[in-house]
Design a protein around this motif. Structure first.
Motif, mmCIF file in Angstrom:
data_model
loop_
_atom_site.group_PDB
_atom_site.id
_atom_site.type_symbol
_atom_site.label_atom_id
_atom_site.label_comp_id
_atom_site.label_asym_id
_atom_site.label_seq_id
_atom_site.Cartn_x
_atom_site.Cartn_y
_atom_site.Cartn_z
ATOM 1 N N PHE A 71 0.776 -1.317 -0.227
ATOM 2 C CA PHE A 71 0.160 -0.073 -0.179
ATOM 3 C C PHE A 71 1.233 0.992 0.089
ATOM 4 O O PHE A 71 1.445 0.912 0.975
ATOM 5 N N CYS A 72 0.799 2.032 -0.972
ATOM 6 C CA CYS A 72 1.339 2.900 -0.721
ATOM 7 C C CYS A 72 0.795 4.832 -0.860
ATOM 8 O O CYS A 72 -0.041 4.855 -1.740
ATOM 9 N N TYR A 73 1.753 5.710 -0.784
ATOM 10 C CA TYR A 73 1.512 6.883 -0.759
ATOM 11 C C TYR A 73 2.368 7.680 -2.192
ATOM 12 O O TYR A 73 3.531 7.110 -2.347
ATOM 13 N N GLN A 74 1.429 8.240 -3.426
ATOM 14 C CA GLN A 74 2.675 8.885 -4.084
ATOM 15 C C GLN A 74 2.145 9.913 -4.148
ATOM 16 O O GLN A 74 0.885 10.520 -4.310
ATOM 17 N N GLY A 75 3.595 10.896 -4.088
ATOM 18 C CA GLY A 75 3.266 12.269 -4.329
ATOM 19 C C GLY A 75 4.096 12.998 -5.964
ATOM 20 O O GLY A 75 4.710 13.895 -5.768
ATOM 21 N N ARG A 76 2.507 13.037 -5.851
ATOM 22 C CA ARG A 76 2.747 13.316 -7.321
ATOM 23 C C ARG A 76 2.959 15.007 -7.177
ATOM 24 O O ARG A 76 2.473 15.649 -5.776
ATOM 25 N N GLU A 77 2.972 15.232 -8.268
ATOM 26 C CA GLU A 77 3.268 16.797 -8.532
ATOM 27 C C GLU A 77 1.913 17.741 -8.432
ATOM 28 O O GLU A 77 1.528 17.772 -8.972
ATOM 29 N N SER A 78 1.037 18.487 -7.145
ATOM 30 C CA SER A 78 0.537 19.556 -6.730
ATOM 31 C C SER A 78 -0.888 18.031 -6.740
ATOM 32 O O SER A 78 -1.734 18.664 -7.229
ATOM 33 N N ASN A 114 -5.302 5.385 -7.757
ATOM 34 C CA ASN A 114 -5.963 6.617 -8.173
ATOM 35 C C ASN A 114 -5.460 7.913 -7.248
ATOM 36 O O ASN A 114 -4.083 7.712 -6.978
ATOM 37 N N PHE A 115 -5.564 8.473 -8.108
ATOM 38 C CA PHE A 115 -5.041 9.899 -8.042
ATOM 39 C C PHE A 115 -5.845 11.472 -8.520
ATOM 40 O O PHE A 115 -6.367 11.108 -8.743
ATOM 41 N N TYR A 116 -5.053 12.853 -7.289
ATOM 42 C CA TYR A 116 -5.646 13.481 -7.558
ATOM 43 C C TYR A 116 -4.825 14.487 -8.187
ATOM 44 O O TYR A 116 -3.264 14.695 -7.325
ATOM 45 N N GLN A 117 -4.822 15.539 -8.774
ATOM 46 C CA GLN A 117 -3.740 16.513 -8.790
ATOM 47 C C GLN A 117 -5.123 18.337 -9.701
ATOM 48 O O GLN A 117 -5.706 18.158 -10.122
ATOM 49 N N SER A 118 -4.054 19.590 -9.175
ATOM 50 C CA SER A 118 -4.244 20.145 -9.319
ATOM 51 C C SER A 118 -3.664 21.335 -9.622
ATOM 52 O O SER A 118 -2.235 21.732 -8.738
ATOM 53 N N VAL A 119 -3.272 21.510 -11.279
ATOM 54 C CA VAL A 119 -2.568 22.614 -11.788
ATOM 55 C C VAL A 119 -3.157 23.371 -11.901
ATOM 56 O O VAL A 119 -3.796 23.208 -13.403
ATOM 57 N N ASP A 120 -3.117 24.839 -11.551
ATOM 58 C CA ASP A 120 -4.074 25.829 -12.420
ATOM 59 C C ASP A 120 -4.304 26.170 -13.048
ATOM 60 O O ASP A 120 -3.692 26.441 -13.929
ATOM 61 N N PRO A 121 -5.638 26.511 -13.802
ATOM 62 C CA PRO A 121 -7.319 26.221 -12.932
ATOM 63 C C PRO A 121 -7.932 24.844 -14.125
ATOM 64 O O PRO A 121 -8.748 24.804 -13.937
ATOM 65 N N VAL A 122 -6.362 23.636 -13.181
ATOM 66 C CA VAL A 122 -6.808 22.829 -14.824
ATOM 67 C C VAL A 122 -7.336 21.340 -13.190
ATOM 68 O O VAL A 122 -5.800 21.495 -12.487
ATOM 69 N N GLU A 123 -8.152 20.475 -13.218
ATOM 70 C CA GLU A 123 -8.264 19.708 -11.805
ATOM 71 C C GLU A 123 -7.974 18.421 -12.899
ATOM 72 O O GLU A 123 -8.847 17.806 -14.007
ATOM 73 N N ILE A 124 -7.258 17.226 -12.084
ATOM 74 C CA ILE A 124 -6.698 16.485 -13.067
ATOM 75 C C ILE A 124 -7.456 15.058 -11.380
ATOM 76 O O ILE A 124 -6.446 15.139 -10.690
#
Length: 192
Positions: free
Chosen positions: A52-59, A78-88
């Protein structure tokens, strides 16, 4: 004459002792060869476990889960990123090859890599139309995740519980560039 008889007795005793010692040495050598042959023909132990791991993704961040069955690895993240103004936000599922090796009792190194399916959804606010615009997509690609771990304790059944640090590269569309597609991994694993 007594000296000659004593001398002959000593030669006979030494000869008998020499023959006896040679017999013992030959038996020890045969046992040693048999043990060596048994250990060299033994199959390597099957590897298994999970993480089980944590992924340190950019933003952003992600969470990953994986299982290993001997040579094969299957996982999901699964992941979540927010690079202003886009949410991915997105997810991936992967199947690959995985191996690890122990360097002593408490330290291991390993890697897994193979095929993956990456799915993502992006969303941003369009200031001209004053509404959110969404797009979805999925691609097949490759992944690679080398890691190093430190065993914390060993369970009653022999399972080693460890923490690890690694790095993961994702290549959607099989685009093998090393820029902006990797991220740090921190996690917990168990190895059988």
């Amino acid at each position: 004459m007594k000296d000659r008889i004593l001398f002959l007795i000593m030669i006979a005793v030494c000869s008998i002792a020499h023959v006896q010692a040679q017999t013992v040495i030959e038996e020890v050598q045969q046992d040693s060869v048999a043990q060596t042959m048994n250990t060299t023909t033994a199959e390597p132990a099957a590897q298994g476990g999970g993480y089980f791991c944590y992924q340190g993704r950019e933003s952003g961040f992600g969470l990953g889960y994986g299982l290993q069955f001997d040579w094969f690895n299957i996982g999901f993240s699964n992941f979540y990123q927010s690079v202003d103004p886009v949410e991915i936000e997105g997810w991936d599922i992967y199947l690959g090859i995985s191996r690890y090796t122990w360097l002593g009792e408490n330290l291991y190194i390993g890697a897994n890599g193979g095929l993956a399916y990456f799915h993502s959804k992006s969303r941003y606010y369009d200031s001209f139309s004053h509404q959110y615009v969404e797009s979805k997509g999925g691609d097949f690609g490759l992944y690679l995740m080398p890691r190093a771990g430190l065993s914390l304790f060993k369970g009653k059944n022999g399972t080693k519980h460890s923490v690890f640090v690694g790095y993961r590269w994702d290549w959607p569309n099989f685009d093998l560039k090393l820029q902006d597609n990797g991220y740090l991994i921190l996690g917990y694993s168990f190895e059988i």
